[in-house]
Design a protein around this motif. Structure first.
Motif, short mmCIF file in Angstrom:
data_model
loop_
_atom_site.label_atom_id
_atom_site.label_comp_id
_atom_site.label_asym_id
_atom_site.label_seq_id
_atom_site.Cartn_x
_atom_site.Cartn_y
_atom_site.Cartn_z
N UNK A 1 -39.86 23.30 20.92
CA UNK A 1 -40.70 22.63 21.91
C UNK A 1 -42.01 22.18 21.29
N UNK A 2 -42.52 21.09 21.80
CA UNK A 2 -43.84 20.62 21.38
C UNK A 2 -44.91 21.52 21.98
N UNK A 3 -46.04 21.69 21.32
CA UNK A 3 -47.10 22.52 21.88
C UNK A 3 -47.67 21.90 23.15
N UNK A 4 -47.91 22.72 24.14
CA UNK A 4 -48.48 22.28 25.41
C UNK A 4 -49.86 22.88 25.55
N UNK A 5 -50.88 22.04 25.46
CA UNK A 5 -52.26 22.50 25.51
C UNK A 5 -52.86 22.17 26.87
N UNK A 6 -53.58 23.12 27.40
CA UNK A 6 -54.32 22.88 28.63
C UNK A 6 -55.70 22.31 28.30
N UNK B 1 -42.15 9.65 33.73
CA UNK B 1 -40.86 9.01 33.91
C UNK B 1 -40.51 8.80 35.38
N UNK B 2 -40.92 9.74 36.23
CA UNK B 2 -40.55 9.69 37.65
C UNK B 2 -41.51 8.89 38.50
N UNK B 3 -42.66 8.50 37.96
CA UNK B 3 -43.63 7.72 38.72
C UNK B 3 -43.25 6.25 38.71
N UNK B 4 -43.45 5.60 39.83
CA UNK B 4 -43.16 4.17 39.91
C UNK B 4 -44.00 3.41 38.89
N UNK B 5 -43.39 2.47 38.15
CA UNK B 5 -44.15 1.78 37.09
C UNK B 5 -45.40 1.08 37.58
N UNK B 6 -45.39 0.56 38.82
CA UNK B 6 -46.57 -0.15 39.30
C UNK B 6 -47.71 0.80 39.68
N UNK B 7 -47.45 2.10 39.65
CA UNK B 7 -48.50 3.08 39.95
C UNK B 7 -49.05 3.74 38.69
N UNK B 8 -48.54 3.37 37.54
CA UNK B 8 -49.06 3.91 36.28
C UNK B 8 -50.23 3.08 35.80
N UNK B 9 -51.22 3.74 35.21
CA UNK B 9 -52.33 3.02 34.61
C UNK B 9 -51.89 2.42 33.28
N UNK B 10 -52.73 1.56 32.71
CA UNK B 10 -52.39 0.93 31.43
C UNK B 10 -52.22 1.97 30.33
N UNK B 11 -53.10 2.97 30.31
CA UNK B 11 -52.99 4.00 29.28
C UNK B 11 -51.71 4.83 29.46
N UNK B 12 -51.33 5.08 30.71
CA UNK B 12 -50.09 5.82 30.94
C UNK B 12 -48.87 5.00 30.55
N UNK C 1 -48.80 16.47 24.81
CA UNK C 1 -48.48 16.31 26.23
C UNK C 1 -47.30 17.22 26.54
N UNK C 2 -47.35 17.88 27.66
CA UNK C 2 -46.31 18.85 28.02
C UNK C 2 -45.09 18.12 28.56
N UNK C 3 -43.90 18.76 28.48
CA UNK C 3 -42.69 18.15 29.07
C UNK C 3 -42.85 17.84 30.56
N UNK C 4 -43.62 18.65 31.28
CA UNK C 4 -43.81 18.39 32.70
C UNK C 4 -44.56 17.08 32.93
N UNK C 5 -45.57 16.83 32.10
CA UNK C 5 -46.32 15.58 32.25
C UNK C 5 -45.48 14.38 31.85
N UNK C 6 -44.65 14.52 30.81
CA UNK C 6 -43.76 13.42 30.43
C UNK C 6 -42.78 13.14 31.56
N UNK D 1 -36.42 16.85 33.88
CA UNK D 1 -37.36 17.77 33.23
C UNK D 1 -36.66 18.62 32.17
N UNK D 2 -35.45 19.06 32.46
CA UNK D 2 -34.70 19.85 31.48
C UNK D 2 -34.36 19.01 30.26
N UNK D 3 -33.97 17.75 30.47
CA UNK D 3 -33.67 16.87 29.34
C UNK D 3 -34.91 16.58 28.50
N UNK D 4 -36.02 16.34 29.17
CA UNK D 4 -37.26 16.06 28.44
C UNK D 4 -37.66 17.26 27.59
N UNK D 5 -37.55 18.45 28.17
CA UNK D 5 -37.89 19.65 27.41
C UNK D 5 -36.93 19.85 26.24
N UNK D 6 -35.65 19.52 26.43
CA UNK D 6 -34.68 19.70 25.35
C UNK D 6 -34.92 18.73 24.20
#
Length: 510
Positions: free
Chosen positions: A317-322, A389-400, A380-385, A246-251
């Motif tokens: 940092x990139x803008x993080x919109x809710x 990255x940490x989610x197993x690839x077989x659990x990601x949707x096509x859009x993700x 997209x926020x650094x937390x979502x990125x 998460x720190x690397x993604x934010x950096x």
């Protein structure tokens, strides 16, 4: 009458060692009069049997309720004379299982009360017992809880160790379990090395210790059992990697955010660029990091972060919109602004109002001014990125999958980071060769331009033997974490008003 006699015998089957003489109904109370059998009884001192009666007296006990009415048992008990010279002169007879010494409840009623107070403790158990026609105060409930015998302490082969907060940031305790069966072993006050060291010295026989990254627990085990196998918890290893990722993604948000809207260009971004220039100017002159921090009035860690960045855009940092109420109408607004670039904002507001928008005008204006309509997709926020990255690839949707591919392609460091995350995830499945694979993974991670991940690898080196055991052995500390979760529920029930002895007693009985 025979049927009635059978019902009476069934209702008072727990009093079968007594001779029931009379049962009276006093409205809210059922009174039972009974006596002990006339046969000989053994002396508690010498064991000699005797039937010689010295006198009689009555004991009053509460029994299990019948039809939501209290039951009171009045028992005539004999005081007998011991025939052995030199032994006690007289003694009162006891009936184990029915009449225990000093007890005011029958054994079966005491068992029911113990089962309730074991689960609910003070006030809650008093309320439940009152519904069962058992009168008991919260203080008596706690005394009953403390009188319940603890299970015998058995030293496990694989010991799980973890801490939990008695008062957050103030006082803590240590819980010990059998990591193979998840049986609670003991609860120690404090979470330092001394308490665990003393327990291990008093209870030899432990062969494997499962723990988190606590240096205090590791030191305590090394002092007492230098040859024991210490196993680090795999969940904590993954959690530590997630924090570094998460720190690397934010950096690197200024780099991968090129796949979305442009980075912020406001006052904060301008200040970031100015500070980056100041730090690098001083570093080019040979000024040390600590001296830079003093001259610029910044913390040392902040100066290190600026010095590590090769360009200021990596720090912006990139803008993080809710999500907002305007998001469902974004495609319509984008088409309208493409067809009519000069369309008044008020007119667009009324148009989406007619389509069902129920937000405020101020929210709509901020949405337009932030540029969220004109970009291809919301930022997209650094937390979502990091989550992608940490989610197993077989659990990601096509859009993700597509979104993650766009973000990693936009930044070379993100490509390396994604590969390292996948490589470390494979190591979390214990196997014999994982220790060698971890060496290769650390070498690859240190070769990449990922300084925050380098800090994570240095942490692995500090506890390398336990990390190798975690990646090669099947043992883990997950059972201790589960026991801690139940411990927190117990503490919430007790509202933090219980002392440590009572809390320990209830944890070991649960």
């Amino acid at each position: 009458m025979c049927g009635a006699d059978r019902l009476v015998k069934l209702a008072f089957s727990g009093l079968s060692p007594l001779v029931v003489e009379d049962v009276t109904d006093d409205g809210e109370l059922v009174r039972v009069r009974a006596r002990t059998p006339d046969g000989p009884a053994g002396c508690p001192g010498c064991g000699a049997a005797t039937s010689r009666v010295h006198g009689y007296h009555e004991r009053t006990l509460a029994d299990v309720a019948i039809d939501a009415r209290r039951v009171l048992v009045v028992v005539r008990v004999r005081r007998l004379v011991c025939p052995t010279g030199g032994c006690r002169q007289t003694f009162r007879e006891q009936l184990p299982g029915v009449l225990e010494r000093y007890q005011r409840r029958t054994a079966r009623l005491a068992a029911q009360v113990g089962a309730v107070v074991r689960e609910l403790a003070g006030r809650a158990s008093a309320r439940v017992l009152s519904a069962l026609a058992i009168g008991l105060s919260r203080h008596s409930a706690l005394r009953c809880l403390l009188r319940l015998p603890l299970p015998p302490l058995q030293v496990p082969r694989v010991l799980g160790v973890d801490d939990f907060a008695l008062r957050r940031r103030r006082s803590y305790a240590t819980i010990l379990i059998d990591a193979e069966t998840r049986r609670r072993v003991d609860v120690l006050p404090g979470r330092g090395a001394d308490a665990l060291e003393a327990w291990l010295r008093a209870h030899p026989g432990v062969e494997v210790v499962c723990r988190d990254g606590s240096a205090a627990y590791a030191e305590a085990v090394r002092r007492v059992l230098p040859d024991v196998v210490q196993v680090s918890d795999r969940w904590h290893l993954w959690h530590g990697l997630a924090a570094a990722v998460h720190t690397e993604v934010a950096a690197h948000s200024g780099c991968w955010a090129k796949a979305g809207p442009p980075p912020n260009d406001g006052p904060r971004a301008q200040t970031t660029r100015e500070r980056w220039a100041q730090v690098h100017d001083l570093r080019d002159q040979g000024v040390g990091l600590l001296d830079c921090a003093r001259r610029l009035n910044l913390s040392l860690n902040t100066v290190k972060r600026y010095a590590r960045a090769s360009e200021p855009e990596r720090l912006v940092r990139a803008p993080a919109y809710r999500p907002t109420l305007v998001d469902p109408y974004r495609d319509y607004l984008k088409r309208r602004r493409a067809d009519e670039p000069a369309a008044p904002v008020l007119r667009l507001f009324h148009e989406i109002k007619e389509q069902g928008y129920d937000g405020s005008f101020n929210l709509f204006v901020r949405y337009i001014n932030q540029g969220r309509v004109d970009t291809d997709r919301p930022a997209i926020s650094p937390r979502r990125v990091t989550r992608l990255l940490l989610t197993r690839p077989d659990r990601l949707t096509d859009s993700q999958h597509d979104r993650l591919g766009e973000l990693t392609t936009a930044c070379p460091e993100m490509i390396d980071l994604a590969g390292l995350v996948r490589g470390f995830a494979q190591l979390l499945h214990p196997a014999d060769g994982n220790a060698h694979r971890l060496d290769e993974w650390i070498t690859t991670a240190r070769a990449a331009d990922l300084p925050h991940l380098h800090a994570f690898t240095r942490g692995l080196d500090l506890d390398r033997a336990a990390v190798n055991a975690a990646l090669t052995l099947p043992h883990h500390n997950g059972g201790t974490e589960g026991v801690n979760t139940k411990t927190k529920r117990i503490m919430r029930q007790m509202h933090g008003r219980a002392g440590f002895p009572l809390l320990r007693h209830r944890i070991l009985l649960s």
